[in-house]
Design a protein around this motif. Structure first.
Motif, PDB file in Angstrom:
ATOM      1  N   GLY A  64       0.543  -1.355  -0.234  1.00  0.00           N
ATOM      2  CA  GLY A  64       0.165   0.004   0.165  1.00  0.00           C
ATOM      3  C   GLY A  64       0.795   1.372   0.016  1.00  0.00           C
ATOM      4  N   VAL A  65       1.974   1.189   0.055  1.00  0.00           N
ATOM      5  CA  VAL A  65       2.817   2.415   0.358  1.00  0.00           C
ATOM      6  C   VAL A  65       3.383   2.660  -1.133  1.00  0.00           C
ATOM      7  CG1 VAL A  65       5.275   3.225   1.004  1.00  0.00           C
ATOM      8  CG2 VAL A  65       4.025   1.694   2.412  1.00  0.00           C
ATOM      9  N   SER A  66       3.606   3.930  -1.345  1.00  0.00           N
ATOM     10  CA  SER A  66       4.042   4.321  -2.840  1.00  0.00           C
ATOM     11  C   SER A  66       5.404   3.583  -3.260  1.00  0.00           C
ATOM     12  CB  SER A  66       4.098   5.872  -2.894  1.00  0.00           C
ATOM     13  OG  SER A  66       5.082   6.059  -4.168  1.00  0.00           O
ATOM     14  N   LYS A  67       5.069   2.822  -4.347  1.00  0.00           N
ATOM     15  CA  LYS A  67       6.368   2.127  -4.701  1.00  0.00           C
ATOM     16  C   LYS A  67       7.546   2.973  -5.082  1.00  0.00           C
ATOM     17  CE  LYS A  67       4.438  -1.942  -4.530  1.00  0.00           C
ATOM     18  NZ  LYS A  67       3.165  -1.672  -3.598  1.00  0.00           N
ATOM     19  N   ALA A  68       7.244   4.027  -5.438  1.00  0.00           N
ATOM     20  CA  ALA A  68       8.492   4.974  -5.765  1.00  0.00           C
ATOM     21  C   ALA A  68       9.060   5.503  -4.666  1.00  0.00           C
ATOM     22  CB  ALA A  68       8.058   6.427  -6.714  1.00  0.00           C
ATOM     23  N   ARG A  69       8.289   5.910  -3.468  1.00  0.00           N
ATOM     24  CA  ARG A  69       8.937   6.225  -2.089  1.00  0.00           C
ATOM     25  C   ARG A  69       9.695   5.098  -1.469  1.00  0.00           C
ATOM     26  NH1 ARG A  69       3.884   9.737   0.366  1.00  0.00           N
ATOM     27  NH2 ARG A  69       3.885  11.414  -1.010  1.00  0.00           N
ATOM     28  N   LEU A  70       9.046   3.869  -1.590  1.00  0.00           N
ATOM     29  CA  LEU A  70       9.506   2.643  -1.112  1.00  0.00           C
ATOM     30  C   LEU A  70      10.904   2.225  -1.574  1.00  0.00           C
ATOM     31  CD1 LEU A  70       9.138   0.401   0.923  1.00  0.00           C
ATOM     32  CD2 LEU A  70       7.890  -0.936  -0.808  1.00  0.00           C
ATOM     33  N   ALA A  71      10.979   2.356  -2.958  1.00  0.00           N
ATOM     34  CA  ALA A  71      12.291   2.140  -3.524  1.00  0.00           C
ATOM     35  C   ALA A  71      13.420   2.974  -3.056  1.00  0.00           C
ATOM     36  CB  ALA A  71      12.336   2.279  -5.019  1.00  0.00           C
ATOM     37  N   THR A  72      13.313   4.153  -2.944  1.00  0.00           N
ATOM     38  CA  THR A  72      14.131   5.094  -2.373  1.00  0.00           C
ATOM     39  C   THR A  72      14.704   4.857  -0.954  1.00  0.00           C
ATOM     40  OG1 THR A  72      13.207   6.916  -3.593  1.00  0.00           O
ATOM     41  CG2 THR A  72      14.624   7.818  -1.867  1.00  0.00           C
ATOM     42  N   TRP A  73      13.530   4.590  -0.012  1.00  0.00           N
ATOM     43  CA  TRP A  73      13.752   4.205   1.470  1.00  0.00           C
ATOM     44  C   TRP A  73      14.399   2.915   1.442  1.00  0.00           C
ATOM     45  CZ3 TRP A  73       8.238   5.092   3.262  1.00  0.00           C
ATOM     46  CH2 TRP A  73       7.892   6.328   2.906  1.00  0.00           C
ATOM     47  N   LEU A  74      14.151   2.010   0.855  1.00  0.00           N
ATOM     48  CA  LEU A  74      14.989   0.586   0.860  1.00  0.00           C
ATOM     49  C   LEU A  74      16.274   0.785   0.337  1.00  0.00           C
ATOM     50  CD1 LEU A  74      12.338  -1.765  -0.608  1.00  0.00           C
ATOM     51  CD2 LEU A  74      12.805  -1.478   1.769  1.00  0.00           C
ATOM     52  N   LEU A  75      16.621   1.620  -0.795  1.00  0.00           N
ATOM     53  CA  LEU A  75      17.980   1.931  -1.012  1.00  0.00           C
ATOM     54  C   LEU A  75      18.734   2.526   0.045  1.00  0.00           C
ATOM     55  CD1 LEU A  75      19.630   1.008  -3.544  1.00  0.00           C
ATOM     56  CD2 LEU A  75      19.062   3.091  -4.572  1.00  0.00           C
ATOM     57  N   ALA A  76      18.122   3.367   0.727  1.00  0.00           N
ATOM     58  CA  ALA A  76      18.755   4.190   1.689  1.00  0.00           C
ATOM     59  C   ALA A  76      19.329   3.225   2.991  1.00  0.00           C
ATOM     60  CB  ALA A  76      18.054   5.183   2.124  1.00  0.00           C
ATOM     61  N   VAL A  77      18.510   2.412   3.287  1.00  0.00           N
ATOM     62  CA  VAL A  77      18.902   1.310   4.110  1.00  0.00           C
ATOM     63  C   VAL A  77      20.002   0.491   3.788  1.00  0.00           C
ATOM     64  CG1 VAL A  77      18.074  -0.845   5.576  1.00  0.00           C
ATOM     65  CG2 VAL A  77      16.513   1.162   5.249  1.00  0.00           C
ATOM     66  N   PHE A  78      20.115   0.153   2.556  1.00  0.00           N
ATOM     67  CA  PHE A  78      21.135  -0.675   1.687  1.00  0.00           C
ATOM     68  C   PHE A  78      22.319   0.222   2.141  1.00  0.00           C
ATOM     69  CE2 PHE A  78      23.839  -1.272  -1.801  1.00  0.00           C
ATOM     70  CZ  PHE A  78      24.253  -2.570  -1.622  1.00  0.00           C
ATOM     71  N   VAL A  79      22.282   1.499   1.892  1.00  0.00           N
ATOM     72  CA  VAL A  79      23.694   2.214   2.040  1.00  0.00           C
ATOM     73  C   VAL A  79      24.156   2.200   3.549  1.00  0.00           C
ATOM     74  CG1 VAL A  79      24.531   4.609   1.859  1.00  0.00           C
ATOM     75  CG2 VAL A  79      23.074   3.921   0.313  1.00  0.00           C
ATOM     76  N   LEU A  80      23.012   2.131   4.409  1.00  0.00           N
ATOM     77  CA  LEU A  80      23.509   2.196   5.817  1.00  0.00           C
ATOM     78  C   LEU A  80      24.468   0.884   6.330  1.00  0.00           C
ATOM     79  CD1 LEU A  80      23.378   3.110   8.834  1.00  0.00           C
ATOM     80  CD2 LEU A  80      21.121   2.145   8.980  1.00  0.00           C
ATOM     81  N   GLY A  81      23.611   0.016   5.521  1.00  0.00           N
ATOM     82  CA  GLY A  81      24.259  -1.407   6.075  1.00  0.00           C
ATOM     83  C   GLY A  81      25.983  -1.605   5.311  1.00  0.00           C
ATOM     84  N   ASN A  82      25.916  -1.177   4.336  1.00  0.00           N
ATOM     85  CA  ASN A  82      27.412  -0.933   3.732  1.00  0.00           C
ATOM     86  C   ASN A  82      28.263  -0.053   4.452  1.00  0.00           C
ATOM     87  OD1 ASN A  82      27.606  -2.848   0.939  1.00  0.00           O
ATOM     88  ND2 ASN A  82      25.564  -2.117   0.868  1.00  0.00           N
ATOM     89  N   VAL A  83      27.958   0.979   4.864  1.00  0.00           N
ATOM     90  CA  VAL A  83      28.550   1.749   5.818  1.00  0.00           C
ATOM     91  C   VAL A  83      29.051   0.941   7.056  1.00  0.00           C
ATOM     92  CG1 VAL A  83      28.607   3.673   7.336  1.00  0.00           C
ATOM     93  CG2 VAL A  83      27.756   3.752   5.120  1.00  0.00           C
ATOM     94  N   VAL A  84      28.095   0.244   7.615  1.00  0.00           N
ATOM     95  CA  VAL A  84      28.358  -0.734   8.972  1.00  0.00           C
ATOM     96  C   VAL A  84      29.363  -1.886   8.437  1.00  0.00           C
ATOM     97  CG1 VAL A  84      27.709  -2.609  10.422  1.00  0.00           C
ATOM     98  CG2 VAL A  84      26.213  -0.489   9.937  1.00  0.00           C
ATOM     99  N   ILE A  85      29.409  -2.248   7.305  1.00  0.00           N
ATOM    100  CA  ILE A  85      30.337  -3.313   6.987  1.00  0.00           C
ATOM    101  C   ILE A  85      31.964  -2.787   6.667  1.00  0.00           C
ATOM    102  CG2 ILE A  85      31.115  -4.966   4.897  1.00  0.00           C
ATOM    103  CD1 ILE A  85      28.062  -5.450   4.484  1.00  0.00           C
ATOM    104  N   ALA A  86      31.803  -1.587   5.947  1.00  0.00           N
ATOM    105  CA  ALA A  86      33.022  -0.936   5.854  1.00  0.00           C
ATOM    106  C   ALA A  86      33.738  -0.490   6.864  1.00  0.00           C
ATOM    107  CB  ALA A  86      32.945   0.134   4.736  1.00  0.00           C
ATOM    108  N   THR A  87      33.211  -0.169   8.192  1.00  0.00           N
ATOM    109  CA  THR A  87      33.728   0.221   9.133  1.00  0.00           C
ATOM    110  C   THR A  87      33.640  -0.680  10.410  1.00  0.00           C
ATOM    111  OG1 THR A  87      31.536   1.108   9.980  1.00  0.00           O
ATOM    112  CG2 THR A  87      32.978   2.733   8.745  1.00  0.00           C
TER     113      THR A  87
END
Length: 393
Positions: A64-87
């Motif tokens: 029910g969430v806008s797919k356009a907004r959801l794509a942005t939010w999910l990718l932002a979480v992915f960025v956070l996860g890779n920052v955790v890995i790199a550090t």
């Protein structure tokens, strides 16, 4: 692919690179994090298991969430996860970062297909799966070899830091490219998504995908140890991965053309995949024939994937997000099973060259399910809705 879909494809490329990168540098990761190769392989296994569990859950929770907004939010979480890995300072923290990135993997890929379909012109909307799969191909031909090279030039953290930066740019690009979408348009709710998933043809295709994926990852996870056992140095592995990646792009083109063309091309592609797994067993044993085996395996693998995804998208067209996410999870289940089976084969037989035989056996199981799905009578969309409603009741 259009200018507006490029950020979505870039996001897929980052996700695919982050997912598969450990398979190309298991020895280096194990040495740096003070664990053996089998333990380092957990970075693949746990990632895959998380994809399998989290993908459908996140998709249902965000129905029910806008797919356009959801794509942005999910990718932002992915960025956070890779920052955790790199550090990360140690192996458990790296594993935590992998879990975080894997938790949005399936939901993002499913959402990206739906959003890409909306961004493309109507006459080209059926090519959404091929366009998104191209992002995976880019990860294979560019991202993973580049990541492996960066790790050799610097250390294992460098590629994950670069992925974080590129994915952050892709997140902004997705936000800008999709801001005009979904204004006032209702999305399918959780009940509609579940009803589409409960169609038996969708279930058989998802099950076949899990076994095909297990076969793929039995070989992919231990690609680097297999190449080293054939006589290549670790520094040559990125070159082999480039050849594998180029073949994957050609495979994606072939699969895109075969997708939606009926049962005969689909089953022929599945049979070719079994042959690709089996052929890799003798070809991987020598430095001269190893690249031939890798190219044939890549062609067969990436010809099949768009067909499987397109099948699910067509079968669940009215509410495809959960079904697509479940199919992504099936890839995750398969990846976990495949990396586990490959590890057990190596432990038991003490020979990485026996791994492709296990892959061929798993692929044969996938073919049996896929053949069953195509042997069933073709049902209309109305029949699918009634069938799903029956299961729900």
């Amino acid at each position: 692919m259009t200018r507006r879909t490029i950020p979505l494809v870039a996001g897929i490329c980052c996700i695919g690179t982050s997912e598969l990168l450990p398979g190309g540098m298991l020895s280096q990761l194990g040495s740096a994090l003070d664990v053996d190769v089998t333990t380092a392989g957990l970075l693949v296994t746990v990632y895959a298991a998380t994809v399998a569990l989290a993908g459908p859950a996140v998709t249902v929770l965000t129905a029910g969430v806008s797919k356009a907004r959801l794509a942005t939010w999910l990718l932002a979480v992915f960025v956070l996860g890779n920052v955790v890995i790199a550090t990360a300072a140690d192996f458990p923290l790296v594993l935590l970062g992998r879990v975080l990135t894997a938790s949005v993997h399936g939901a993002y890929l499913a959402t990206a297909i739906v959003v890409t379909q909306r961004l493309l012109p109507v006459e080209r909307s059926s090519k959404a799966v091929t366009a998104i799969q191209f992002g995976v191909n880019l990860a294979t031909v560019l991202g993973i070899p580049a990541g492996a090279a960066l790790a050799q030039l610097g250390d294992w953290r460098t590629p994950f830091a670069v992925i974080s930066v590129v994915a952050a740019l892709a997140t902004w690009g997705v936000h800008k490219a999709t801001a005009h979408l979904d204004i006032g348009t209702p999305e399918p709710d959780a009940r509609q998504e579940v009803s589409a998933l409960l169609n038996i043809d969708v279930g058989l295709t998802v099950g076949a995908t899990a076994l095909f994926s297990a076969a793929m990852f039995t070989i992919i996870t231990y690609f680097e140890p297999s190449a080293v056992a054939a006589g290549y140095s670790e520094k040559v592995v990125p070159v082999l991965l480039v050849a594998y990646g180029v073949a994957s792009i050609l495979g994606n083109v072939i699969g895109g053309r075969l997708a939606g063309q009926g049962r005969v091309p689909a089953l022929l592609a599945a049979a070719a995949f079994i042959a690709g797994c089996a052929a890799f067993q003798p070809l991987q044993r020598d430095t001269l024939t190893f690249p031939i085996g890798a190219v044939l395996f890549a062609l067969a693998t990436f010809s099949l994937i768009p067909i499987l995804q397109s099948d699910v998208l067509e079968l669940a067209a009215a509410a495809p997000s959960l079904s697509l996410s479940a199919n992504m999870s099936a890839f995750g289940v398969g990846a976990a099973l495949g990396s586990f089976v490959g590890g057990r084969v190596i432990t038991h037989f003490q020979d990485v060259h026996d791994v492709p035989l296990a892959a061929a056996a798993l692929a044969l199981g996938g073919f049996a399910l896929y053949a069953w799905r195509h042997a069933r009578p073709v049902s209309s969309p109305v029949d699918r809705i009634k069938e799903a409603s029956h299961f729900q009741a």
